[in-house]
Design a protein around this motif. Structure first.
Motif, PDB file in Angstrom:
ATOM      1  N   ILE A  10       0.840  -1.197   0.000  1.00 58.11           N
ATOM      2  CA  ILE A  10       0.000   0.000   0.000  1.00 58.11           C
ATOM      3  C   ILE A  10       0.871   1.241   0.000  1.00 58.11           C
ATOM      4  N   SER A  11       1.871   1.182   0.885  1.00 58.66           N
ATOM      5  CA  SER A  11       2.720   2.364   0.977  1.00 58.66           C
ATOM      6  C   SER A  11       3.464   2.567  -0.333  1.00 58.66           C
ATOM      7  N   ASP A  12       3.803   1.452  -0.947  1.00 57.10           N
ATOM      8  CA  ASP A  12       4.434   1.553  -2.265  1.00 57.10           C
ATOM      9  C   ASP A  12       3.544   2.330  -3.206  1.00 57.10           C
ATOM     10  N   VAL A  13       2.307   1.876  -3.196  1.00 57.57           N
ATOM     11  CA  VAL A  13       1.367   2.533  -4.082  1.00 57.57           C
ATOM     12  C   VAL A  13       1.303   4.006  -3.747  1.00 57.57           C
ATOM     13  N   GLU A  14       1.229   4.256  -2.464  1.00 57.75           N
ATOM     14  CA  GLU A  14       1.120   5.644  -2.045  1.00 57.75           C
ATOM     15  C   GLU A  14       2.368   6.419  -2.431  1.00 57.75           C
ATOM     16  N   GLU A  15       3.503   5.762  -2.253  1.00 58.49           N
ATOM     17  CA  GLU A  15       4.742   6.450  -2.618  1.00 58.49           C
ATOM     18  C   GLU A  15       4.797   6.689  -4.108  1.00 58.49           C
ATOM     19  N   ASP A  16       4.367   5.658  -4.827  1.00 58.66           N
ATOM     20  CA  ASP A  16       4.343   5.809  -6.276  1.00 58.66           C
ATOM     21  C   ASP A  16       3.485   7.000  -6.664  1.00 58.66           C
ATOM     22  N   ALA A  17       2.377   7.069  -5.983  1.00 56.46           N
ATOM     23  CA  ALA A  17       1.508   8.192  -6.292  1.00 56.46           C
ATOM     24  C   ALA A  17       2.224   9.493  -5.961  1.00 56.46           C
ATOM     25  N   GLY A  18       3.037   9.393  -4.922  1.00 54.61           N
ATOM     26  CA  GLY A  18       3.926  10.510  -4.612  1.00 54.61           C
ATOM     27  C   GLY A  18       3.185  11.792  -4.347  1.00 54.61           C
ATOM     28  N   GLU A  19       3.461  12.730  -5.234  1.00 51.32           N
ATOM     29  CA  GLU A  19       2.931  14.067  -5.011  1.00 51.32           C
ATOM     30  C   GLU A  19       1.436  14.131  -5.278  1.00 51.32           C
ATOM     31  N   LEU A  20       1.026  13.189  -6.088  1.00 49.05           N
ATOM     32  CA  LEU A  20      -0.405  13.213  -6.412  1.00 49.05           C
ATOM     33  C   LEU A  20      -1.220  13.007  -5.143  1.00 49.05           C
ATOM     34  N   ARG A  51      -3.045  -1.079 -11.295  1.00 52.52           N
ATOM     35  CA  ARG A  51      -3.830  -2.300 -11.234  1.00 52.52           C
ATOM     36  C   ARG A  51      -3.099  -3.446 -10.571  1.00 52.52           C
ATOM     37  N   GLU A  52      -1.877  -3.639 -11.042  1.00 49.62           N
ATOM     38  CA  GLU A  52      -1.176  -4.829 -10.574  1.00 49.62           C
ATOM     39  C   GLU A  52      -0.985  -4.797  -9.066  1.00 49.62           C
ATOM     40  N   GLN A  53      -0.489  -3.627  -8.611  1.00 51.96           N
ATOM     41  CA  GLN A  53      -0.263  -3.511  -7.174  1.00 51.96           C
ATOM     42  C   GLN A  53      -1.568  -3.671  -6.424  1.00 51.96           C
ATOM     43  N   LEU A  54      -2.538  -3.014  -6.974  1.00 42.13           N
ATOM     44  CA  LEU A  54      -3.839  -3.030  -6.313  1.00 42.13           C
ATOM     45  C   LEU A  54      -4.345  -4.456  -6.173  1.00 42.13           C
ATOM     46  N   THR A  55      -4.335  -5.119  -7.297  1.00 40.15           N
ATOM     47  CA  THR A  55      -4.876  -6.483  -7.265  1.00 40.15           C
ATOM     48  C   THR A  55      -4.046  -7.347  -6.330  1.00 40.15           C
ATOM     49  N   SER A  82      -2.252  -6.455  -3.711  1.00 39.37           N
ATOM     50  CA  SER A  82      -2.503  -6.150  -2.293  1.00 39.37           C
ATOM     51  C   SER A  82      -3.864  -6.653  -1.886  1.00 39.37           C
ATOM     52  N   ILE A  83      -4.828  -6.443  -2.758  1.00 41.63           N
ATOM     53  CA  ILE A  83      -6.181  -6.893  -2.427  1.00 41.63           C
ATOM     54  C   ILE A  83      -6.194  -8.396  -2.248  1.00 41.63           C
ATOM     55  N   ARG A  84      -5.486  -9.041  -3.144  1.00 45.08           N
ATOM     56  CA  ARG A  84      -5.468 -10.497  -3.062  1.00 45.08           C
ATOM     57  C   ARG A  84      -4.867 -10.947  -1.739  1.00 45.08           C
ATOM     58  N   LYS A  85      -3.763 -10.306  -1.396  1.00 53.02           N
ATOM     59  CA  LYS A  85      -3.095 -10.688  -0.148  1.00 53.02           C
ATOM     60  C   LYS A  85      -4.019 -10.488   1.029  1.00 53.02           C
ATOM     61  N   GLN A  86      -4.595  -9.276   1.041  1.00 52.79           N
ATOM     62  CA  GLN A  86      -5.461  -8.982   2.176  1.00 52.79           C
ATOM     63  C   GLN A  86      -6.637  -9.934   2.208  1.00 52.79           C
ATOM     64  N   TRP A  87      -7.096 -10.201   1.034  1.00 55.59           N
ATOM     65  CA  TRP A  87      -8.231 -11.105   0.968  1.00 55.59           C
ATOM     66  C   TRP A  87      -7.866 -12.467   1.524  1.00 55.59           C
ATOM     67  N   ARG A  88      -6.649 -12.878   1.169  1.00 53.84           N
ATOM     68  CA  ARG A  88      -6.211 -14.176   1.673  1.00 53.84           C
ATOM     69  C   ARG A  88      -6.154 -14.168   3.199  1.00 53.84           C
ATOM     70  N   ILE A  89      -5.610 -13.085   3.717  1.00 50.49           N
ATOM     71  CA  ILE A  89      -5.512 -12.985   5.182  1.00 50.49           C
ATOM     72  C   ILE A  89      -6.897 -13.055   5.787  1.00 50.49           C
ATOM     73  N   LEU A  90      -7.746 -12.239   5.204  1.00 50.05           N
ATOM     74  CA  LEU A  90      -9.109 -12.170   5.726  1.00 50.05           C
ATOM     75  C   LEU A  90      -9.757 -13.541   5.667  1.00 50.05           C
ATOM     76  N   LYS A  91      -9.527 -14.185   4.543  1.00 52.50           N
ATOM     77  CA  LYS A  91     -10.156 -15.486   4.344  1.00 52.50           C
ATOM     78  C   LYS A  91      -9.679 -16.470   5.405  1.00 52.50           C
ATOM     79  N   SER A  92      -8.354 -16.488   5.586  1.00 55.47           N
ATOM     80  CA  SER A  92      -7.824 -17.442   6.566  1.00 55.47           C
ATOM     81  C   SER A  92      -8.359 -17.112   7.955  1.00 55.47           C
ATOM     82  N   HIS A  93      -8.416 -15.798   8.195  1.00 55.43           N
ATOM     83  CA  HIS A  93      -8.909 -15.382   9.506  1.00 55.43           C
ATOM     84  C   HIS A  93     -10.344 -15.849   9.704  1.00 55.43           C
ATOM     85  N   VAL A  94     -11.128 -15.563   8.684  1.00 55.46           N
ATOM     86  CA  VAL A  94     -12.542 -15.926   8.773  1.00 55.46           C
ATOM     87  C   VAL A  94     -12.689 -17.439   8.897  1.00 55.46           C
TER      88      VAL A  94
END
Lengths: 460, 614
Positions: free
Chosen positions: B311-321, B335-339, B341-353
């Motif tokens: 996420i921070s990568d993404v944010e850093e990439d966005a930089g000044e924007l 897209r790639e980063q987003l997907t 990160s989402i996938r990772k988080q989803w996996r975590i969430l899934k395992s947690h659930v």
């Protein structure tokens, strides 16, 4: 709910003007134009023969009266009653006549679909369009009136021509990959043309305005195919009703099927409300026998009353056994209509002729089913809100809204068999047409609708 | 003997068996029954002997018989029937004692043999029945085997039939398929035929149409005309324009414009939708991060970190924007980063659930399996709580008692401080009263809790009872102390107030009962001495004069019947009713009734303490 007095009518020819101010109706060879509010006769025109077709021009200034038998079209002006125009197609004959969207041209189709003659009211010019296809819905105008699509048949191949309505210039001409094109219909946004094939083959083709084939869809083969097609007002969905008793909804992005609405005869889902029209037998017959005698002379002579009952699921609907070895069997989805807000879709399955299905398009599921006592003749949505008016050829008109259902007896002596109906564009009134008469049914205004709905609830 | 003979049927061997059984049962009986036993056992013997005698021994051959018997017996290892011969010549005297001994031994032997025989017979019977059982089992199993074999054959047959049927069905299916194929082919050929025909017909039709057209059009049909009063203006007020190349181009332009507009509109809509979705996505992501990061800090940290870096990568990439503009970037860059990160988080969430689900299901399982376990646990917890409270109360009572004792003790040895003590006492009383009320309140609470946790209370009953007893005793002590400030008594009270459980109890009881108890225990050699000590509260405290007797039975010594009339332990009555207690000790020597009436001795500490009083 109020009803106007009953007026004479012939040939079910009764139409509101597009601006909603006037109501044109025909009695034999006379055309009567009334004010919608006062129902006073504004104009009375006399045609040369019995009128078979009338149509308002888009600007509500002219009315076209077609007398197919004589190959004649007469046009009347509302502003200038003395103005007249008569178009004679002569020996070529006439089978169809319609306005162009600008209201200054008349398109006449000659017998045997030899050609379409475009008569202009502005200039002397006459244009001919050759090779129109003799089919159910061969011409269609975009909603903005800019373009006309016309189905053609040349050398045993189907073509579609797109004309610019302003100067009748051919914009595009392309062949369609159909066996025997049956209908064409513009999407409400005027950018996509749906083309469907004969009932022998399930095929829908979608063309862009510039003639590109966007997509083709076929659900199955070797069986009777498409029976009816309807665009949603938002142009998002194309509903295709077919002989297999299903409606398939295509989306406007991928042009793939989103969902399939089966029309089950047995309804088991308790979420679906099934309204069943129930006839209360006239009290007279039983009343004589009933132990506490009914109040003498209470109210008007009761004819048979009908009301809606909520049937408890599971419900099985009355079905018609279709005769399959005849042409045009009574099966499949014959009628389809989206509500003006695109939230609902009303359908009729022809082998369950007494029922109207109402589908929730947001949730893509069946919402309600209305089972009438007699076959549904026609239904039409209120142009302003999700409210469906249904007639079954009886003396009642039926209204459905998400809040409930209502059956209204048309008052007046004798049976007023409602064969057809049409909404005023404000949604405040409906013209109810019988074989020889028509009347207007005034509905409550918006403010009163809530209470009406509540009453319906009670009524149900 | 003759009498015996008439009574018993010699033919019945079973009778002898039953008799021998009887003897074996009575074998352990005391010797007083010995004679009778002998009589009993002599029945078979006697009849044997009788029959033997008739054949074996007559008046004439007594001597021979005796000698024969002697011989026989000696060969079997018995001592000789004759007396030790003093001389060779002297006639050997029959030793009656030896004969009797031999007889006895023979009888014993006989009895043993009979016993053994009986054992063998029963064993034989048992074995026979076992054998029968096994045989029946065997036959049953054999039958079973047979039936199962038959069944198997039947099943095999059915299987074969089904297979046959299946094959037939397959064949049918194939046929049907072929049929369908054929029909489809027919349909297709018909369709082509139809199309062909249609085409031909249409051509003809077209030709006709063409001709008709020519005919109709070429005729210069005068009728085809428009009769119009005057031409009306165009709806848009413009004049009609000539069709030229220009108009064509313009039309094209317009068409494309319309199309473009439509596409733009759709794009806008899609963009809006995308923005909405992105917003939702972002929100979801945030929520997921916030949801996932605080819990399971340690084990999840790494994973969270990785997603966080993404996420921070993404944010850093966005930089000044700004954030919004970042989200408005076309998908390709993010897209790639987003997907990912989402996938990772989803996996975590899934395992947690999933984990949560597992837990829940476990709990559910347990809960469903035995729901009362939970309640029991609750009850146990509650009982523990109650026990703790009881303990606390006990301690409180103890301290109170100690304080009381101390004061009493000091009062005894010092009269001068009596005044002071009195006031102390008053103070103490006040305090005690307060504490008492507190205690009462607590007790009330207990009662309430007890009601709500009846099950726990049931289990608690015993402890509660004990506690109440103790309380009663303490109360009595207190009152006794208040009435009689006896030194000795106070000492005793001190002893009891130790509250040190059952071992002390026993010691105390033993100690205090010694003077009475001792004679019993000393005199009883092997006594059947039943002394049952049961602590029990009278069911209704008001019945003060119920008596419980305790009797000790011993064979040799006297039976002491202790009639104990326990005084009511109700505190308000105890003080005055000391005299009510009666201890009647009666000793009846030589009484052989030997009946033991199972009476319980009610032994409260007050009784023990009163032991010394009378």
């Amino acid at each position: 709910m109020n009803f106007s007095e009953v007026f004479k009518l012939s040939g079910l020819l009764c139409k509101f003007s597009p601006d909603g101010k006037y109501l044109a109706s025909c009695v034999q060879y006379r055309l009567v134009v009334r004010d919608v509010n006062t129902l006073q006769i504004v104009q009375l025109y006399t045609c040369l023969d019995q009128i078979q077709h009338i149509e308002w021009s888009a600007d509500s200034l002219f009315i076209l009266c077609a007398m197919y038998k004589r190959g004649l079209v007469q046009v009347w002006s509302l502003e200038q009653p003395e103005w007249h125009c008569k178009i004679d197609e002569g020996s070529a004959g006439l089978v169809a006549s319609c306005w162009s969207p600008d209201g200054r041209h008349i398109l006449n189709t000659t017998e045997f679909h030899l050609r379409i003659t475009v008569w202009s009211l502005c200039t002397k010019s006459v244009s001919y369009i050759k090779y129109p296809k003799a089919c159910l819905q061969g011409t269609t105008f975009t909603r903005d009136g800019r373009y006309m699509a016309l189905a053609e048949r040349r050398d045993c191949k189907d073509y579609v021509s797109i004309f610019v309505c302003s100067d009748w210039q051919l914009l595009r001409h392309f062949d369609t990959d159909t066996q025997d094109l049956t209908g064409i219909e513009w999407a409400p946004n005027g950018c996509v043309l749906a083309v469907w094939d004969t009932c022998l083959e399930y095929k829908v083709l979608l063309y862009s305005l510039d003639g590109r084939l966007l997509s083709a869809y076929s659900a199955y083969e070797w069986s009777l195919g498409i029976k009816s097609v309807a665009w949603s007002p938002s142009s998002q969905f194309l509903a295709v009703g077919s002989y297999d008793g299903k409606v398939r909804i295509l989306n406007h992005v991928t042009w793939k099927m989103i969902t399939e609405f089966e029309h089950p005869v047995a309804i088991n889902n308790p979420k679906i409300v099934v309204y069943k029209e129930a006839e209360k037998s006239p009290q007279l017959g039983l009343g004589c026998l009933s132990f506490p005698p009914p109040r003498a002379g209470a109210g008007p002579l009761p004819t048979s009353e009908s009301k809606y009952e909520i049937a408890s699921v599971p419900v099985s609907l009355q079905t018609l056994k279709p005769v399959t070895d005849r042409a045009n069997p009574k099966i499949g989805i014959g009628m389809l209509a989206f509500s003006p807000d695109s939230y609902f879709l009303a359908t009729r399955n022809d082998n369950v002729p007494n029922a109207v299905w109402v589908w929730d398009i947001q949730k893509l599921r069946l919402f309600a089913v209305l089972e009438q006592l007699s076959p549904v003749r026609t239904f039409q949505w209120d142009p302003k809100q999700p409210r469906l008016a249904i007639c079954t050829g009886g003396s009642r008109v039926y209204l459905w809204s998400p809040a409930g259902c209502l059956s209204v007896q048309v008052p007046g002596e004798g049976d007023f068999a409602v064969l057809s109906l049409c909404w005023h564009l404000s949604g405040d009134s409906i013209a109810l047409l019988s074989k020889d008469h028509f009347c207007l049914c005034f509905l409550e205004t918006e403010a009163a609708v809530g209470t009406a709905c509540r009453q319906l609830g009670g009524h149900m | 003997m003759g009498d015996w003979m008439t009574v018993t049927d010699p033919g019945l061997s079973s009778e002898s068996k039953t008799i021998s059984q009887h003897t074996s049962e009575t074998k352990m009986s005391p010797s007083s029954l010995y004679s009778q036993q002998v009589l009993c056992s002599s029945i078979p013997l006697s009849k044997n002997v009788h029959s033997f005698f008739s054949a074996f021994c007559t008046e004439d051959n007594i001597e021979q018989s005796i000698s024969y018997l002697d011989q026989e017996l000696t060969t079997f290892g018995f001592p000789s029937l004759y007396e030790e011969s003093k001389g060779k010549e002297t006639k050997r005297e029959l030793n009656i004692v030896a004969v009797l001994n031999c007889m006895n031994e023979l009888l014993v032997l006989q009895r043993k043999n009979l016993l053994a025989q009986e054992n063998v017979e029963t064993q034989n019977l048992k074995l026979g029945s076992d054998m029968d059982h096994l045989q029946s089992c065997y036959s049953k199993l054999k039958e079973q085997l047979e039936t199962s074999r038959r069944e198997m054959i039947g099943l095999q047959e059915r299987d074969r039939q089904l297979q046959c049927k299946n094959r037939n069905l397959h064949q049918l299916l194939k046929n049907e398929k072929d049929e369908v194929q054929k029909l489809q082919n027919i349909i297709a050929s018909r369709a082509t035929q139809y199309n062909h025909d249609m085409k031909r017909k249409e051509r003809e039709y077209n030709k006709l149409k063409e001709r008709l057209h020519q005919l109709v059009m070429n005729k210069k049909d005068k009728k085809i005309a428009m009769d119009i009063l005057n031409y009306v203006g165009r709806a848009d007020g413009k004049r009609g324009s000539w069709r030229t190349g220009k108009t064509e181009a313009r039309n094209e332009d317009e068409m494309y414009k319309i199309l473009l507009n439509d596409y733009e509109y759709r794009q806008k809509q899609i963009l809006m939708e995308n923005a909405e979705l992105k917003k939702v996505l972002q929100q979801m992501k945030k929520e997921m991060i916030s949801l996932l990061s605080p819990q399971k800090k340690k084990p999840r940290e790494r994973v969270d970190d990785s997603t966080g870096t993404v996420i921070s990568d993404v944010e850093e990439d966005a930089g000044e924007l700004s954030r919004e503009s970042m989200w408005d970037l076309s998908c390709e860059t993010v897209r790639e980063q987003l997907t990912n990160s989402i996938r990772k988080q989803w996996r975590i969430l899934k395992s947690h659930v999933e984990k949560l689900d597992n837990q829940v299901s476990k709990v559910h399982l347990e809960g469903f399996n035995d729901e009362d376990v939970i309640s029991r646990q609750d009850h146990e917890q509650e009982t523990e709580k109650l026990e703790l409270e009881i303990q606390q109360c006990k301690e409180m009572i103890k301290t109170q008692q100690q304080l009381l004792q101390q004061q009493l003790a000091t009062a005894c040895d010092d009269d001068t401080t009596s005044l002071l003590r009195d006031c102390y006492l008053l103070e103490e009383k006040e305090r005690l009263k307060e504490e008492w009320s507190l205690f009462k309140e607590q007790k009330k609470n207990f009662e309430r809790e007890r009601r709500s946790f009846t099950e726990a209370a049931i289990r608690l009953g015993l402890e509660r009872k004990a506690f109440e007893e103790e309380r009663a005793s303490w109360l009595k002590q207190q009152f006794l102390n208040m009435t009689t400030f006896d030194h000795q008594n106070s000492e005793n009270v001190k002893l009891f107030s130790a509250f040190s459980g059952s071992s002390d109890w026993d010691n105390l009881t033993v100690h205090s009962r010694q003077p009475q108890k001792k004679p019993h225990s000393m005199s009883n050699g092997s006594p059947v001495c039943m002394s049952k000590l049961t602590k029990s509260l009278p069911a209704s405290p008001s019945t003060s004069d119920f008596c419980q007797t305790r009797s000790c039975m011993s064979e040799h010594s006297s039976i002491n019947v202790l009639n104990i009339t326990p005084e009511d332990i109700k505190p308000n009555q105890v003080g005055g009713e000391c005299t009510n207690q009666k201890w009647s000790v009666a000793s009846r020597p030589g009484s052989q009734e030997g009946c033991y009436s199972g009476c319980s001795l009610t032994y409260t500490n007050s009784h023990v303490e009163k032991d010394d009083l009378p």
